[in-house]
Design a protein around this motif. Structure first.
Motif, short mmCIF file in Angstrom:
data_model
loop_
_atom_site.label_atom_id
_atom_site.label_comp_id
_atom_site.label_asym_id
_atom_site.label_seq_id
_atom_site.Cartn_x
_atom_site.Cartn_y
_atom_site.Cartn_z
N LEU A 81 17.34 71.26 5.48
CA LEU A 81 18.57 71.74 5.83
C LEU A 81 18.88 70.98 6.71
O LEU A 81 20.12 70.62 6.94
N VAL A 84 20.80 67.65 5.97
CA VAL A 84 21.42 67.58 4.76
C VAL A 84 22.00 65.97 5.17
O VAL A 84 23.25 66.12 4.13
N MET A 93 25.28 65.48 -0.77
CA MET A 93 25.19 66.65 -0.73
C MET A 93 26.99 66.98 -1.03
O MET A 93 27.77 67.31 -1.04
N GLU A 189 27.69 73.25 4.09
CA GLU A 189 26.55 72.99 4.93
C GLU A 189 26.65 74.30 5.65
O GLU A 189 24.72 74.86 5.00
N ARG A 193 24.62 77.00 5.43
CA ARG A 193 23.22 78.47 6.50
C ARG A 193 23.22 79.39 7.62
O ARG A 193 23.15 80.19 8.02
#
Length: 229
Positions: A81, A84, A93, A189, A193
């Motif tokens: 991750l 990315v 992505m 993203e 997270r």
């Protein structure tokens, strides 16, 4: 000693039940892959993605390598991750966010020749929705040109006793947002997270070493070893 992070997963239910657990009434079903307790890299597995505003279920090759990288990079099965946003993964992505539904995944401990597999799953036994990046469409030279990788992140917390990394899993609502093509890459993203399910949502136990052979399958592979408490 850990052998491999998320080198197999348990996808033992049919796609329609995973879609129901995802919270959607229906989807476009185009895959033919059968349920398995021992999904391995290099095989075709069903995943969820959005196409023309509709949820679609397609079988895709587990593994990815861009066509231009054939002489430069190996086929990848997982992607960090943390990376990315780089040039290699950035395009996927934007256009290839997907979700792999499953009942759990496997980790290994022990030295080579004495590998011990562990089944990792949600404590409530609900399906997991693992984030993936995929490239759809036909391939020219290698199946991995049209394939997928699972996203992984730091395992932080209690899961480090079997591995220091884990697949990024979201609940159904957040996973649906991840699939939204209108969600900018940066926000996707951040979603991965900030909303990833933590180690406290999971439990794990040792299972039969028969699982070490990717050709073995069957529900007996899911049973905890007799000495598990």
């Amino acid at each position: 000693m850990i052998v491999r992070m998320c080198g197999r997963f348990d996808q033992n239910d049919i796609a329609r039940r995973y879609v129901a657990a995802f919270g959607w009434a229906d989807a476009a079903y185009r895959g033919q892959a059968r349920p398995t307790c021992n999904a391995a890299p290099g095989t075709y597995r069903p995943l969820l993605h959005m196409e023309d505003g509709q949820l679609a279920v397609d079988d895709l090759y587990w593994g990815y390598r861009a066509s231009w990288a054939a002489e430069k990079l190996p086929v990848c099965y997982n992607a960090r991750l943390e990376k990315v946003a780089n040039k290699y993964w950035g395009r996927l992505m934007k256009t290839g966010r997907a979700v792999v539904p499953a009942n759990g995944w496997y980790e290994w401990t022990g030295e080579k020749g004495k590998r011990q597999p562990w089944h990792v799953h949600r404590k409530d036994r609900e399906p997991i929705f693992m984030l993936a990046l995929a490239n759809f469409g036909p391939f020219k030279e290698h199946k991995a040109e049209s394939g997928f990788v699972l996203l992984t992140a730091d395992a932080s917390g209690g899961m480090v006793d079997i591995h220091d990394r884990r697949p990024v899993c979201l609940n159904a609502a957040d996973a649906a947002l991840w699939l939204d093509p209108g969600l900018p890459m940066e926000q996707a993203e951040m979603l991965a997270r900030s909303m990833a399910l933590g180690p406290e949502e999971f439990e794990w136990y040792r299972v039969s070493p028969e699982l070490n052979n990717a050709g073995n399958d069957g529900e007996h592979l899911l049973l905890p070893l007799p000495d598990e408490t």
